[in-house]
Design an enzyme around this catalytic site. Sequence first.
Site, PDB file in Angstrom:
ATOM      1  N   ARG A  61     -31.775   9.885 -11.447  1.00  0.00           N
ATOM      2  CA  ARG A  61     -31.370   8.472 -11.517  1.00  0.00           C
ATOM      3  C   ARG A  61     -32.520   7.626 -12.061  1.00  0.00           C
ATOM      4  NH1 ARG A  61     -29.966   3.912 -11.582  1.00  0.00           N
ATOM      5  NH2 ARG A  61     -28.753   2.671 -10.102  1.00  0.00           N
TER       6      ARG A  61
ATOM      7  N   TYR B 180     -11.391  -4.960  -8.659  1.00  0.00           N
ATOM      8  CA  TYR B 180     -12.748  -5.189  -9.194  1.00  0.00           C
ATOM      9  C   TYR B 180     -12.704  -5.989 -10.492  1.00  0.00           C
ATOM     10  CZ  TYR B 180     -14.758  -1.956  -5.789  1.00  0.00           C
ATOM     11  OH  TYR B 180     -15.166  -1.377  -4.625  1.00  0.00           O
TER      12      TYR B 180
ATOM     13  N   ARG C 256     -18.773  11.483  -2.754  1.00  0.00           N
ATOM     14  CA  ARG C 256     -20.123  11.042  -3.119  1.00  0.00           C
ATOM     15  C   ARG C 256     -21.190  12.086  -2.779  1.00  0.00           C
ATOM     16  NH1 ARG C 256     -20.705   5.024  -3.627  1.00  0.00           N
ATOM     17  NH2 ARG C 256     -18.772   4.548  -4.677  1.00  0.00           N
TER      18      ARG C 256
ATOM     19  N   ASP D  67     -17.902   6.894 -12.359  1.00  0.00           N
ATOM     20  CA  ASP D  67     -17.492   5.852 -11.421  1.00  0.00           C
ATOM     21  C   ASP D  67     -16.119   5.344 -11.813  1.00  0.00           C
ATOM     22  OD1 ASP D  67     -18.789   4.109  -9.165  1.00  0.00           O
ATOM     23  OD2 ASP D  67     -17.583   2.766 -10.391  1.00  0.00           O
TER      24      ASP D  67
ATOM     25  N   ARG E 124     -27.674   9.173  -3.661  1.00  0.00           N
ATOM     26  CA  ARG E 124     -29.042   8.794  -3.308  1.00  0.00           C
ATOM     27  C   ARG E 124     -29.624   9.514  -2.093  1.00  0.00           C
ATOM     28  NH1 ARG E 124     -28.526   2.497  -3.394  1.00  0.00           N
ATOM     29  NH2 ARG E 124     -26.362   3.170  -3.217  1.00  0.00           N
TER      30      ARG E 124
HETATM   31  O1  1CP Z   1     -18.095  11.485  -5.331  1.00  0.00           O
HETATM   32  C1  1CP Z   1     -18.947  11.665  -6.207  1.00  0.00           C
HETATM   33  O2  1CP Z   1     -20.035  12.235  -5.976  1.00  0.00           O
HETATM   34  C2  1CP Z   1     -18.611  11.303  -7.651  1.00  0.00           C
HETATM   35  C3  1CP Z   1     -19.105  10.052  -8.143  1.00  0.00           C
HETATM   36  C4  1CP Z   1     -18.485   8.718  -7.729  1.00  0.00           C
HETATM   37  C5  1CP Z   1     -17.162   8.375  -7.363  1.00  0.00           C
HETATM   38  C6  1CP Z   1     -15.984   9.297  -7.157  1.00  0.00           C
HETATM   39  C7  1CP Z   1     -19.234   7.528  -7.749  1.00  0.00           C
HETATM   40  C8  1CP Z   1     -20.662   7.435  -8.080  1.00  0.00           C
HETATM   41  N1  1CP Z   1     -18.380   6.477  -7.471  1.00  0.00           N
HETATM   42  C9  1CP Z   1     -17.122   6.974  -7.220  1.00  0.00           C
HETATM   43  C10 1CP Z   1     -15.892   6.224  -6.906  1.00  0.00           C
HETATM   44  C11 1CP Z   1     -15.986   4.780  -6.580  1.00  0.00           C
HETATM   45  N2  1CP Z   1     -16.773   3.805  -7.143  1.00  0.00           N
HETATM   46  C12 1CP Z   1     -15.134   4.151  -5.650  1.00  0.00           C
HETATM   47  C13 1CP Z   1     -14.028   4.863  -4.897  1.00  0.00           C
HETATM   48  C14 1CP Z   1     -14.505   5.544  -3.673  1.00  0.00           C
HETATM   49  C15 1CP Z   1     -15.116   4.659  -2.612  1.00  0.00           C
HETATM   50  O3  1CP Z   1     -14.389   3.825  -2.037  1.00  0.00           O
HETATM   51  O4  1CP Z   1     -16.313   4.814  -2.364  1.00  0.00           O
HETATM   52  C16 1CP Z   1     -15.455   2.780  -5.636  1.00  0.00           C
HETATM   53  C17 1CP Z   1     -14.818   1.701  -4.781  1.00  0.00           C
HETATM   54  C18 1CP Z   1     -16.484   2.565  -6.586  1.00  0.00           C
HETATM   55  C19 1CP Z   1     -17.130   1.276  -6.956  1.00  0.00           C
HETATM   56  C20 1CP Z   1     -18.597   1.322  -6.783  1.00  0.00           C
HETATM   57  N3  1CP Z   1     -19.437   1.991  -7.624  1.00  0.00           N
HETATM   58  C21 1CP Z   1     -19.351   0.810  -5.713  1.00  0.00           C
HETATM   59  C22 1CP Z   1     -18.818   0.033  -4.514  1.00  0.00           C
HETATM   60  C23 1CP Z   1     -18.952  -1.419  -4.774  1.00  0.00           C
HETATM   61  C24 1CP Z   1     -18.400  -2.309  -3.678  1.00  0.00           C
HETATM   62  O5  1CP Z   1     -19.222  -2.988  -3.035  1.00  0.00           O
HETATM   63  O6  1CP Z   1     -17.182  -2.393  -3.499  1.00  0.00           O
HETATM   64  C25 1CP Z   1     -20.708   1.133  -5.959  1.00  0.00           C
HETATM   65  C26 1CP Z   1     -21.914   0.767  -5.156  1.00  0.00           C
HETATM   66  C27 1CP Z   1     -20.731   1.901  -7.176  1.00  0.00           C
HETATM   67  C28 1CP Z   1     -21.916   2.548  -7.817  1.00  0.00           C
HETATM   68  C29 1CP Z   1     -21.977   4.020  -7.626  1.00  0.00           C
HETATM   69  N4  1CP Z   1     -20.995   4.906  -8.018  1.00  0.00           N
HETATM   70  C30 1CP Z   1     -21.395   6.200  -7.753  1.00  0.00           C
HETATM   71  C31 1CP Z   1     -22.707   6.120  -7.173  1.00  0.00           C
HETATM   72  C32 1CP Z   1     -23.540   7.307  -6.751  1.00  0.00           C
HETATM   73  C33 1CP Z   1     -23.064   4.768  -7.096  1.00  0.00           C
HETATM   74  C34 1CP Z   1     -24.377   4.186  -6.600  1.00  0.00           C
HETATM   75  C35 1CP Z   1     -25.242   3.918  -7.774  1.00  0.00           C
HETATM   76  C36 1CP Z   1     -26.663   4.354  -7.616  1.00  0.00           C
HETATM   77  O7  1CP Z   1     -27.013   5.536  -7.760  1.00  0.00           O
HETATM   78  O8  1CP Z   1     -27.472   3.468  -7.360  1.00  0.00           O
END
Ligand code: 1CP
Length: 359
Positions: free
Chosen positions: A51, A167, A38, A88, A42
Amino acid sequence: MESDPTASTSAAAPGGGKPLLRALGGEAVWPPPLWLMRQAGRYLPEYRAVRAEAGDFIALCTRPELAAEVTLQPIRRYGFDAAILFSDILMVPWAMGQPLRFAEGEGPLLEPVRDAAAIGGLAVEGVAERAAPILETLRRVRATLDAEARRVALIGFAGSPFTVACYMVEGRGGRDFAAARGLAYADPLLFGRLIRMLVEASTEYLCAQAEAGAEVLMLFDSWAGLLPPAQFRRWVIEPTAQLVRAVRKRHPAIPIIGFPRLAGPMLAEYAQRSGVQALGLDTTMDLRWAAGAVPAGMALQGNLDPLALVAGGAALEAEARANLAAMRGRPFVFNLGHGIVPQTPPEHVAALVRLVRAG
Ligand code: 1CP
Protein backbone atom coordinates in the site's frame (compact mmCIF):
# COMPACT_ATOMS: atom_id res chain seq x y z
CA MET A 1 1.18 -22.08 -0.98
CA GLU A 2 -0.50 -25.22 0.25
CA SER A 3 -0.12 -28.36 -1.77
CA ASP A 4 -3.40 -29.90 -2.76
CA PRO A 5 -4.19 -33.60 -2.77
CA THR A 6 -7.36 -33.03 -4.84
CA ALA A 7 -5.62 -31.00 -7.55
CA SER A 8 -6.22 -33.59 -10.25
CA THR A 9 -9.95 -33.78 -9.39
CA SER A 10 -10.35 -30.03 -9.78
CA ALA A 11 -8.55 -30.19 -13.10
CA ALA A 12 -11.00 -32.82 -14.39
CA ALA A 13 -14.31 -31.13 -13.51
CA PRO A 14 -14.52 -27.34 -13.94
CA GLY A 15 -14.11 -26.05 -10.41
CA GLY A 16 -15.09 -29.54 -9.32
CA GLY A 17 -13.03 -30.20 -6.24
CA LYS A 18 -12.90 -26.71 -4.76
CA PRO A 19 -14.53 -26.72 -1.32
CA LEU A 20 -16.00 -23.22 -1.74
CA LEU A 21 -17.70 -24.15 -5.04
CA ARG A 22 -19.02 -27.38 -3.58
CA ALA A 23 -20.52 -25.57 -0.56
CA LEU A 24 -22.07 -22.84 -2.75
CA GLY A 25 -23.52 -25.62 -4.89
CA GLY A 26 -25.43 -26.90 -1.85
CA GLU A 27 -23.10 -29.52 -0.42
CA ALA A 28 -22.54 -29.65 3.35
CA VAL A 29 -18.74 -29.64 3.06
CA TRP A 30 -17.14 -30.19 6.49
CA PRO A 31 -15.04 -28.57 7.85
CA PRO A 32 -16.63 -25.67 6.00
CA PRO A 33 -14.61 -23.62 3.51
CA LEU A 34 -13.28 -20.44 5.05
CA TRP A 35 -12.37 -16.93 3.89
CA LEU A 36 -12.76 -13.49 5.49
CA MET A 37 -14.24 -10.29 4.11
CA ARG A 38 -11.42 -7.72 3.69
CA GLN A 39 -8.88 -10.50 4.23
CA ALA A 40 -6.33 -8.37 2.37
CA GLY A 41 -5.88 -5.18 4.31
CA ARG A 42 -4.17 -3.00 6.82
CA TYR A 43 -4.01 -5.63 9.61
CA LEU A 44 -1.31 -7.37 7.50
CA PRO A 45 2.20 -5.84 7.53
CA GLU A 46 2.83 -7.17 4.00
CA TYR A 47 -0.30 -5.29 2.80
CA ARG A 48 0.85 -2.05 4.44
CA ALA A 49 4.19 -2.35 2.62
CA VAL A 50 2.56 -2.71 -0.83
CA ARG A 51 0.00 0.00 0.00
CA ALA A 52 2.89 2.36 0.85
CA GLU A 53 4.63 1.49 -2.41
CA ALA A 54 1.45 2.23 -4.41
CA GLY A 55 0.87 5.48 -2.51
CA ASP A 56 -2.71 6.02 -3.47
CA PHE A 57 -5.52 3.46 -2.96
CA ILE A 58 -6.82 3.82 -6.55
CA ALA A 59 -3.27 3.29 -7.83
CA LEU A 60 -3.16 0.06 -5.82
CA CYS A 61 -6.47 -1.09 -7.37
CA THR A 62 -5.35 -0.23 -10.92
CA ARG A 63 -1.81 -1.64 -10.90
CA PRO A 64 -2.41 -5.34 -11.62
CA GLU A 65 0.98 -6.52 -10.33
CA LEU A 66 0.35 -4.84 -6.95
CA ALA A 67 -3.36 -5.68 -6.71
CA ALA A 68 -2.64 -9.33 -7.57
CA GLU A 69 0.08 -9.43 -4.94
CA VAL A 70 -2.19 -8.15 -2.13
CA THR A 71 -5.01 -10.46 -3.28
CA LEU A 72 -2.67 -13.42 -2.82
CA GLN A 73 -1.03 -12.34 0.46
CA PRO A 74 -3.72 -13.76 2.78
CA ILE A 75 -3.79 -17.00 0.75
CA ARG A 76 -0.06 -17.50 1.28
CA ARG A 77 -0.24 -16.64 4.95
CA TYR A 78 -3.39 -18.57 5.93
CA GLY A 79 -4.37 -20.91 3.08
CA PHE A 80 -7.94 -19.60 2.88
CA ASP A 81 -10.37 -21.38 0.53
CA ALA A 82 -10.99 -18.24 -1.52
CA ALA A 83 -9.06 -15.30 -2.87
CA ILE A 84 -11.20 -12.19 -3.34
CA LEU A 85 -10.17 -9.68 -5.99
CA PHE A 86 -8.51 -6.70 -4.38
CA SER A 87 -10.50 -3.70 -5.53
CA ASP A 88 -13.39 -1.64 -4.18
CA ILE A 89 -17.11 -1.32 -4.86
CA LEU A 90 -16.51 2.35 -5.76
CA MET A 91 -14.40 1.43 -8.78
CA VAL A 92 -17.70 1.11 -10.73
CA PRO A 93 -18.61 4.80 -10.26
CA TRP A 94 -14.97 5.57 -11.02
CA ALA A 95 -15.25 3.60 -14.28
CA MET A 96 -18.53 5.45 -15.03
CA GLY A 97 -16.55 8.69 -14.91
CA GLN A 98 -17.48 10.00 -11.44
CA PRO A 99 -14.43 11.67 -9.86
CA LEU A 100 -13.30 9.59 -6.84
CA ARG A 101 -10.49 9.81 -4.35
CA PHE A 102 -9.67 8.11 -1.09
CA ALA A 103 -8.61 10.66 1.49
CA GLU A 104 -6.30 9.37 4.22
CA GLY A 105 -8.36 8.69 7.36
CA GLU A 106 -11.59 9.91 5.72
CA GLY A 107 -12.51 7.09 3.37
CA PRO A 108 -13.89 7.61 -0.13
CA LEU A 109 -14.85 11.04 -1.50
CA LEU A 110 -16.85 11.39 -4.73
CA GLU A 111 -18.29 14.41 -6.50
CA PRO A 112 -21.97 13.85 -5.60
CA VAL A 113 -24.48 13.22 -8.41
CA ARG A 114 -27.89 14.59 -7.36
CA ASP A 115 -29.58 15.93 -10.50
CA ALA A 116 -30.46 14.81 -14.02
CA ALA A 117 -27.46 16.61 -15.55
CA ALA A 118 -24.94 14.93 -13.24
CA ILE A 119 -26.53 11.50 -13.57
CA GLY A 120 -26.87 11.93 -17.34
CA GLY A 121 -23.15 12.70 -17.51
CA LEU A 122 -22.21 9.23 -16.26
CA ALA A 123 -21.12 6.62 -18.77
CA VAL A 124 -22.56 3.09 -18.77
CA GLU A 125 -20.97 1.80 -21.93
CA GLY A 126 -17.26 1.14 -21.78
CA VAL A 127 -17.16 0.36 -18.06
CA ALA A 128 -15.44 -2.97 -18.69
CA GLU A 129 -12.85 -1.23 -20.89
CA ARG A 130 -12.08 1.36 -18.24
CA ALA A 131 -11.87 -1.42 -15.66
CA ALA A 132 -9.29 -3.26 -17.80
CA PRO A 133 -6.51 -3.13 -15.14
CA ILE A 134 -8.88 -4.71 -12.59
CA LEU A 135 -9.73 -7.50 -15.04
CA GLU A 136 -6.01 -8.02 -15.62
CA THR A 137 -5.58 -8.48 -11.85
CA LEU A 138 -8.13 -11.31 -11.99
CA ARG A 139 -6.30 -12.99 -14.90
CA ARG A 140 -3.02 -12.88 -13.00
CA VAL A 141 -4.46 -14.18 -9.75
CA ARG A 142 -6.31 -16.96 -11.53
CA ALA A 143 -3.14 -18.05 -13.35
CA THR A 144 -1.25 -18.18 -10.04
CA LEU A 145 -4.01 -20.14 -8.30
CA ASP A 146 -4.26 -22.58 -11.22
CA ALA A 147 -0.52 -23.18 -10.97
CA GLU A 148 -0.01 -23.18 -7.20
CA ALA A 149 -3.25 -23.46 -5.23
CA ARG A 150 -5.90 -25.40 -7.11
CA ARG A 151 -8.12 -25.76 -4.05
CA VAL A 152 -8.58 -21.98 -3.80
CA ALA A 153 -11.52 -20.36 -5.62
CA LEU A 154 -11.38 -16.83 -7.02
CA ILE A 155 -14.17 -14.42 -6.05
CA GLY A 156 -15.00 -11.32 -8.09
CA PHE A 157 -17.46 -8.73 -6.78
CA ALA A 158 -19.38 -5.51 -7.18
CA GLY A 159 -21.44 -3.39 -4.87
CA SER A 160 -25.18 -3.78 -5.30
CA PRO A 161 -26.85 -0.93 -7.17
CA PHE A 162 -28.49 0.52 -4.05
CA THR A 163 -25.33 0.64 -1.92
CA VAL A 164 -23.23 2.07 -4.75
CA ALA A 165 -25.96 4.67 -5.46
CA CYS A 166 -25.81 5.68 -1.76
CA TYR A 167 -22.14 6.63 -2.12
CA MET A 168 -22.65 8.25 -5.54
CA VAL A 169 -25.43 10.55 -4.33
CA GLU A 170 -23.99 11.24 -0.90
CA GLY A 171 -20.44 11.73 -2.16
CA ARG A 172 -18.95 10.04 0.89
CA GLY A 173 -19.38 7.30 3.47
CA GLY A 174 -21.81 7.83 6.31
CA ARG A 175 -24.32 6.27 8.66
CA ASP A 176 -27.73 7.12 7.19
CA PHE A 177 -27.13 8.31 3.61
CA ALA A 178 -29.86 10.91 4.03
CA ALA A 179 -29.24 12.63 0.68
CA ALA A 180 -29.46 9.36 -1.26
CA ARG A 181 -32.51 8.01 0.56
CA GLY A 182 -34.10 11.45 0.39
CA LEU A 183 -33.63 11.53 -3.40
CA ALA A 184 -35.23 8.07 -3.68
CA TYR A 185 -38.43 9.52 -2.07
CA ALA A 186 -38.35 12.98 -3.64
CA ASP A 187 -37.54 11.91 -7.20
CA PRO A 188 -37.94 8.15 -7.58
CA LEU A 189 -37.75 8.43 -11.39
CA LEU A 190 -34.32 10.03 -11.23
CA PHE A 191 -33.07 7.67 -8.50
CA GLY A 192 -34.49 4.77 -10.53
CA ARG A 193 -32.57 5.97 -13.57
CA LEU A 194 -29.33 5.90 -11.57
CA ILE A 195 -30.18 2.42 -10.28
CA ARG A 196 -30.86 1.19 -13.83
CA MET A 197 -27.53 2.59 -15.01
CA LEU A 198 -25.83 0.74 -12.17
CA VAL A 199 -27.62 -2.51 -13.04
CA GLU A 200 -26.33 -2.20 -16.60
CA ALA A 201 -22.80 -1.11 -15.71
CA SER A 202 -22.48 -3.80 -13.01
CA THR A 203 -23.76 -6.48 -15.39
CA GLU A 204 -21.00 -5.60 -17.87
CA TYR A 205 -18.42 -5.42 -15.12
CA LEU A 206 -19.38 -8.72 -13.46
CA CYS A 207 -19.61 -10.62 -16.75
CA ALA A 208 -16.17 -9.28 -17.66
CA GLN A 209 -14.89 -10.50 -14.28
CA ALA A 210 -16.27 -13.99 -14.94
CA GLU A 211 -14.59 -13.95 -18.36
CA ALA A 212 -11.31 -12.88 -16.73
CA GLY A 213 -11.33 -15.84 -14.34
CA ALA A 214 -13.64 -15.11 -11.40
CA GLU A 215 -15.36 -18.36 -10.38
CA VAL A 216 -17.82 -16.83 -7.89
CA LEU A 217 -19.39 -13.36 -7.80
CA MET A 218 -20.42 -11.51 -4.66
CA LEU A 219 -22.77 -8.53 -4.41
CA PHE A 220 -22.06 -6.28 -1.44
CA ASP A 221 -25.19 -4.45 -0.29
CA SER A 222 -23.76 -2.94 2.87
CA TRP A 223 -26.55 -0.38 3.36
CA ALA A 224 -29.57 -2.50 2.35
CA GLY A 225 -30.72 -2.51 5.98
CA LEU A 226 -31.37 1.26 5.96
CA LEU A 227 -34.56 0.79 3.95
CA PRO A 228 -38.15 0.16 5.09
CA PRO A 229 -39.75 -2.94 3.48
CA ALA A 230 -41.41 -1.34 0.44
CA GLN A 231 -38.23 0.60 -0.38
CA PHE A 232 -36.15 -2.52 0.24
CA ARG A 233 -38.23 -4.41 -2.37
CA ARG A 234 -37.97 -1.58 -4.88
CA TRP A 235 -34.31 -0.59 -4.53
CA VAL A 236 -32.63 -3.75 -3.22
CA ILE A 237 -34.51 -6.89 -4.26
CA GLU A 238 -35.77 -5.80 -7.70
CA PRO A 239 -32.48 -4.33 -9.05
CA THR A 240 -30.52 -7.26 -7.60
CA ALA A 241 -32.88 -9.69 -9.34
CA GLN A 242 -32.42 -7.82 -12.65
CA LEU A 243 -28.67 -7.84 -12.25
CA VAL A 244 -28.54 -11.54 -11.38
CA ARG A 245 -30.79 -12.42 -14.35
CA ALA A 246 -28.64 -10.39 -16.73
CA VAL A 247 -25.38 -11.94 -15.49
CA ARG A 248 -26.89 -15.45 -15.63
CA LYS A 249 -27.85 -14.93 -19.30
CA ARG A 250 -24.16 -14.92 -20.13
CA HIS A 251 -22.87 -17.03 -17.26
CA PRO A 252 -25.68 -19.42 -16.31
CA ALA A 253 -23.71 -21.49 -13.82
CA ILE A 254 -21.63 -18.96 -11.90
CA PRO A 255 -22.49 -18.91 -8.19
CA ILE A 256 -23.58 -15.49 -6.92
CA ILE A 257 -23.45 -14.61 -3.21
CA GLY A 258 -25.71 -11.76 -2.05
CA PHE A 259 -24.84 -9.81 1.10
CA PRO A 260 -27.84 -7.65 2.08
CA ARG A 261 -26.29 -6.32 5.27
CA LEU A 262 -28.66 -5.64 8.19
CA ALA A 263 -31.66 -6.88 6.15
CA GLY A 264 -33.19 -8.46 9.27
CA PRO A 265 -36.45 -10.26 8.50
CA MET A 266 -36.34 -8.99 4.87
CA LEU A 267 -33.64 -11.61 4.39
CA ALA A 268 -36.33 -14.22 3.67
CA GLU A 269 -37.82 -12.28 0.76
CA TYR A 270 -34.37 -11.38 -0.56
CA ALA A 271 -33.41 -15.07 -0.49
CA GLN A 272 -36.54 -16.08 -2.40
CA ARG A 273 -36.67 -13.32 -5.00
CA SER A 274 -33.22 -11.90 -5.70
CA GLY A 275 -31.99 -14.97 -7.60
CA VAL A 276 -28.74 -15.28 -5.65
CA GLN A 277 -27.61 -18.78 -4.81
CA ALA A 278 -25.98 -18.08 -1.48
CA LEU A 279 -26.35 -15.49 1.25
CA GLY A 280 -23.75 -13.60 3.20
CA LEU A 281 -25.06 -12.92 6.70
CA ASP A 282 -24.12 -9.93 8.84
CA THR A 283 -23.13 -10.16 12.51
CA THR A 284 -26.64 -9.43 13.82
CA MET A 285 -28.23 -12.42 12.08
CA ASP A 286 -29.10 -15.55 14.06
CA LEU A 287 -27.72 -18.41 11.97
CA ARG A 288 -30.40 -20.92 12.95
CA TRP A 289 -33.18 -18.43 12.19
CA ALA A 290 -31.59 -17.66 8.82
CA ALA A 291 -31.33 -21.37 8.00
CA GLY A 292 -35.08 -21.69 8.58
CA ALA A 293 -35.94 -18.50 6.67
CA VAL A 294 -34.21 -19.25 3.35
CA PRO A 295 -35.03 -21.90 0.71
CA ALA A 296 -33.83 -25.36 1.78
CA GLY A 297 -30.28 -26.10 0.70
CA MET A 298 -29.27 -22.48 0.06
CA ALA A 299 -25.68 -21.95 1.18
CA LEU A 300 -25.13 -19.48 4.01
CA GLN A 301 -21.94 -17.54 4.64
CA GLY A 302 -20.92 -15.65 7.76
CA ASN A 303 -21.06 -14.22 10.32
CA LEU A 304 -18.49 -14.04 13.10
CA ASP A 305 -18.23 -10.60 14.68
CA PRO A 306 -14.96 -8.97 13.50
CA LEU A 307 -14.51 -7.71 17.06
CA ALA A 308 -14.50 -11.26 18.43
CA LEU A 309 -11.54 -11.81 16.10
CA VAL A 310 -9.84 -8.73 17.56
CA ALA A 311 -10.45 -10.03 21.10
CA GLY A 312 -9.13 -13.52 20.35
CA GLY A 313 -8.77 -16.19 23.06
CA ALA A 314 -11.80 -17.74 24.75
CA ALA A 315 -14.27 -15.21 23.32
CA LEU A 316 -13.19 -15.94 19.76
CA GLU A 317 -13.26 -19.67 20.38
CA ALA A 318 -16.76 -19.60 21.87
CA GLU A 319 -18.22 -17.50 19.06
CA ALA A 320 -16.59 -19.51 16.28
CA ARG A 321 -17.63 -22.84 17.83
CA ALA A 322 -21.21 -21.65 18.21
CA ASN A 323 -21.34 -20.78 14.49
CA LEU A 324 -19.89 -24.16 13.54
CA ALA A 325 -22.39 -25.99 15.77
CA ALA A 326 -25.32 -24.04 14.30
CA MET A 327 -24.32 -24.78 10.70
CA ARG A 328 -23.00 -28.35 10.91
CA GLY A 329 -24.71 -30.59 8.35
CA ARG A 330 -25.82 -27.81 5.96
CA PRO A 331 -24.01 -25.94 3.16
CA PHE A 332 -21.99 -23.27 4.92
CA VAL A 333 -19.04 -20.97 4.29
CA PHE A 334 -17.29 -19.72 7.41
CA ASN A 335 -16.69 -15.95 7.28
CA LEU A 336 -17.03 -12.77 9.27
CA GLY A 337 -20.28 -10.81 9.41
CA HIS A 338 -18.51 -7.68 8.13
CA GLY A 339 -14.98 -6.75 7.06
CA ILE A 340 -11.94 -7.52 9.18
CA VAL A 341 -10.79 -4.40 11.06
CA PRO A 342 -7.25 -2.95 10.92
CA GLN A 343 -6.47 -3.58 14.61
CA THR A 344 -6.95 -7.37 14.20
CA PRO A 345 -3.86 -9.27 15.41
CA PRO A 346 -2.74 -11.53 12.52
CA GLU A 347 -2.12 -14.40 14.98
CA HIS A 348 -5.82 -14.37 15.94
CA VAL A 349 -6.66 -15.05 12.30
CA ALA A 350 -4.23 -17.99 12.33
CA ALA A 351 -5.93 -19.32 15.49
CA LEU A 352 -9.35 -19.03 13.83
CA VAL A 353 -8.17 -20.92 10.75
CA ARG A 354 -6.86 -23.77 12.97
CA LEU A 355 -10.13 -23.90 14.89
CA VAL A 356 -12.38 -23.97 11.81
CA ARG A 357 -10.19 -26.51 10.04
CA ALA A 358 -10.47 -28.80 13.08
CA GLY A 359 -14.24 -28.73 12.41
O1 1CP B 1 -12.49 -8.18 0.89
C1 1CP B 1 -11.43 -7.88 0.33
O2 1CP B 1 -10.31 -8.14 0.83
C2 1CP B 1 -11.47 -7.29 -1.08
C3 1CP B 1 -11.34 -5.86 -1.19
C4 1CP B 1 -12.47 -4.91 -0.82
C5 1CP B 1 -13.88 -5.07 -0.88
C6 1CP B 1 -14.66 -6.32 -1.21
C7 1CP B 1 -12.22 -3.59 -0.42
C8 1CP B 1 -10.88 -3.01 -0.24
N1 1CP B 1 -13.43 -2.94 -0.30
C9 1CP B 1 -14.45 -3.82 -0.55
C10 1CP B 1 -15.90 -3.57 -0.57
C11 1CP B 1 -16.41 -2.29 -0.03
N2 1CP B 1 -15.90 -1.02 -0.15
C12 1CP B 1 -17.65 -2.18 0.64
C13 1CP B 1 -18.59 -3.35 0.87
C14 1CP B 1 -18.25 -4.14 2.08
C15 1CP B 1 -18.30 -3.40 3.39
O3 1CP B 1 -19.40 -2.99 3.81
O4 1CP B 1 -17.24 -3.26 4.01
C16 1CP B 1 -17.85 -0.82 0.96
C17 1CP B 1 -19.03 -0.22 1.70
C18 1CP B 1 -16.75 -0.09 0.45
C19 1CP B 1 -16.53 1.38 0.51
C20 1CP B 1 -15.24 1.72 1.15
N3 1CP B 1 -14.03 1.56 0.56
C21 1CP B 1 -15.04 2.15 2.48
C22 1CP B 1 -16.11 2.42 3.52
C23 1CP B 1 -16.43 3.86 3.53
C24 1CP B 1 -17.54 4.26 4.50
O5 1CP B 1 -17.21 4.96 5.47
O6 1CP B 1 -18.71 3.93 4.27
C25 1CP B 1 -13.64 2.31 2.65
C26 1CP B 1 -12.90 2.80 3.86
C27 1CP B 1 -13.02 1.91 1.42
C28 1CP B 1 -11.56 1.81 1.13
C29 1CP B 1 -11.04 0.42 1.11
N4 1CP B 1 -11.50 -0.59 0.29
C30 1CP B 1 -10.75 -1.73 0.49
C31 1CP B 1 -9.76 -1.42 1.48
C32 1CP B 1 -8.71 -2.38 1.98
C33 1CP B 1 -9.94 -0.09 1.87
C34 1CP B 1 -9.10 0.71 2.85
C35 1CP B 1 -8.11 1.50 2.09
C36 1CP B 1 -6.72 1.47 2.65
O7 1CP B 1 -5.95 0.52 2.46
O8 1CP B 1 -6.38 2.47 3.28
